[in-house]
Write a protein that holds these residues in place. Structure first.
Motif, PDB file in Angstrom:
ATOM      1  N   LEU A   1      85.077  43.661   4.608  1.00 50.40           N
ATOM      2  CA  LEU A   1      85.208  43.834   3.162  1.00 50.40           C
ATOM      3  C   LEU A   1      85.279  45.305   2.757  1.00 50.40           C
ATOM      4  O   LEU A   1      86.058  45.683   1.885  1.00 50.40           O
ATOM      5  CB  LEU A   1      84.039  43.149   2.438  1.00 50.40           C
ATOM      6  CG  LEU A   1      84.138  43.125   0.908  1.00 50.40           C
ATOM      7  CD1 LEU A   1      85.368  42.334   0.465  1.00 50.40           C
ATOM      8  CD2 LEU A   1      82.874  42.516   0.298  1.00 50.40           C
ATOM      9  N   ASP A   2      84.496  46.150   3.389  1.00 51.41           N
ATOM     10  CA  ASP A   2      84.469  47.574   3.045  1.00 51.41           C
ATOM     11  C   ASP A   2      85.403  48.411   3.915  1.00 51.41           C
ATOM     12  O   ASP A   2      85.353  49.643   3.875  1.00 51.41           O
ATOM     13  CB  ASP A   2      83.036  48.109   3.169  1.00 51.41           C
ATOM     14  CG  ASP A   2      82.490  47.987   4.591  1.00 51.41           C
ATOM     15  OD1 ASP A   2      83.081  47.220   5.390  1.00 51.41           O
ATOM     16  OD2 ASP A   2      81.478  48.634   4.911  1.00 51.41           O
ATOM     17  N   GLN A   3      86.268  47.760   4.700  1.00 51.52           N
ATOM     18  CA  GLN A   3      87.143  48.482   5.622  1.00 51.52           C
ATOM     19  C   GLN A   3      88.587  48.618   5.121  1.00 51.52           C
ATOM     20  O   GLN A   3      89.401  49.286   5.757  1.00 51.52           O
ATOM     21  CB  GLN A   3      87.161  47.779   6.977  1.00 51.52           C
ATOM     22  CG  GLN A   3      85.830  47.799   7.702  1.00 51.52           C
ATOM     23  CD  GLN A   3      85.355  49.213   7.986  1.00 51.52           C
ATOM     24  OE1 GLN A   3      86.044  49.992   8.627  1.00 51.52           O
ATOM     25  NE2 GLN A   3      84.168  49.555   7.490  1.00 51.52           N
ATOM     26  N   ALA A   4      88.905  47.999   3.978  1.00 54.20           N
ATOM     27  CA  ALA A   4      90.282  48.014   3.487  1.00 54.20           C
ATOM     28  C   ALA A   4      90.787  49.425   3.211  1.00 54.20           C
ATOM     29  O   ALA A   4      91.981  49.706   3.334  1.00 54.20           O
ATOM     30  CB  ALA A   4      90.406  47.158   2.233  1.00 54.20           C
ATOM     31  N   ASN A   5      89.875  50.317   2.825  1.00 55.39           N
ATOM     32  CA  ASN A   5      90.274  51.691   2.527  1.00 55.39           C
ATOM     33  C   ASN A   5      89.619  52.692   3.468  1.00 55.39           C
ATOM     34  O   ASN A   5      89.507  53.875   3.146  1.00 55.39           O
ATOM     35  CB  ASN A   5      89.916  52.035   1.076  1.00 55.39           C
ATOM     36  CG  ASN A   5      90.794  51.284   0.088  1.00 55.39           C
ATOM     37  OD1 ASN A   5      92.001  51.464   0.071  1.00 55.39           O
ATOM     38  ND2 ASN A   5      90.190  50.432  -0.711  1.00 55.39           N
TER      39      ASN A   5
END
Length: 322
Positions: free
Chosen positions: A39-43
């Protein structure tokens, strides 16, 4: 203060997926992988598996690629180039072709009837978001060297050799895909060619475990109940390594069919006979007033002594019961 609290809650939900359990299906795995692992890896600087592209989440588990973030250029399939897909590091084809179910009816048959294949297909250690076009081009090819292939996706460094049926991922993930492959072949007692072993052992040594790979392993292990021993250093793949197969035993034990006892007088609280549930649809049928009571296949049957017991197990009464 409220904004700070929401950030803390989000961070906790992403990096501390405690009290979770392994997904039962590939569809479920994709949703859990998004919510609990990526979830927190998209950016993040790491980006997607093959090109390092950033993306924005769309729907339950999908994403839309930001091509400018990684210099991506579409090779051929524009629609797939625009989205993320969930790549099986070890292809489902490779997993299935070493199971009898695939020979009998392909992937769909395996997904329906083989608990070991279900576990392999839904294993979170083997999943990673990737640009859809590269995922499609990789197909079921083994990883290999594609040194003679010119860049195919702009600045994306992953290359696919269609003639040799091999895909060479970017250097940043070669160690990760090697150790994920070791894990899958070891856990499910699969056979790997000597050539593939030699290549992956080289990548394992050349590209050591990174900080993110350790964190990824920690997040997944909190859900799966075990870590990848090739990431933690508990195991090491060497020439002649013999796969353990601990996942084969656990998968069969976890999904062993439950026998349905013969109906007995007053054994259910609502009618004479046992209540039969369908473990595939999670619908239960009463012995009286439910036309589907005798239509549930034996392999999908699970019995309950009362409606309350069935409902507590997550089952609902069939809609055609009178």
């Amino acid at each position: 203060m409220k904004k700070l609290l929401s950030v803390v809650v989000l961070a906790f939900s992403v990096i501390s997926p405690a009290l979770s359990s392994p997904p039962a299906t590939f569809s479920e795995a994709k949703v859990i992988a998004k919510q609990k692992i990526y979830l927190d890896q998209a950016n993040s600087a790491m980006g997607d598996l093959y090109c390092g592209c950033k993306w924005t989440w769309v729907g339950k588990s999908g994403g839309r690629i930001d091509p400018e973030s990684c210099g991506y250029e579409t090779r051929k399939q524009q629609s797939r180039a625009e989205r993320t897909e969930w790549e099986h590091i070890v292809p489902a084809w490779t997993l299935g072709h070493q199971r009898q179910c695939w020979q009998s009816g392909g992937r769909e048959h395996c997904a329906d009837d083989d608990p070991v294949f279900k576990a392999m297909e839904a294993n979170l250690f083997n999943l990673y978001p990737a640009v859809g076009e590269v995922n499609g081009d990789r197909s079921n090819f083994n990883y290999g060297m594609a040194s003679g292939v010119a860049p195919q996706y702009g600045q994306c460094k992953t290359k696919v050799d269609f003639n040799q049926r091999a895909a060479e991922p970017r250097d940043e993930v070669k160690g990760l895909v090697a150790r994920a492959t070791f894990y899958m072949f070891d856990r499910y007692k699969l056979n790997m060619s000597r050539q593939q072993q030699q290549l992956l052992m080289a990548w394992d040594k050349q590209h050591p475990v990174t900080v993110w790979e350790k964190e990824r392993d920690r997040r997944i292990s909190a859900i799966m109940g075990h870590s990848n021993p090739f990431v933690t250093g508990q195991r090491s793949w060497t020439s002649g390594y013999k796969p353990v197969g601990d996942g084969v035993v656990s998968a069969v034990a976890a999904q062993a069919p439950q026998p349905v006892p013969k109906p007995t007088l007053a054994s259910a609280s609502t009618a004479i006979g046992v209540i039969i549930g369908n473990q595939k649809s999670h619908v239960y049928h009463l012995p009286s007033g439910c036309p589907g009571y005798t239509q549930v296949s034996v392999k999908n049957q699970v019995s309950f002594t009362s409606e309350s017991e069935a409902q507590a197990a997550g089952y609902r009464k069939a809609g055609n019961c009178k």
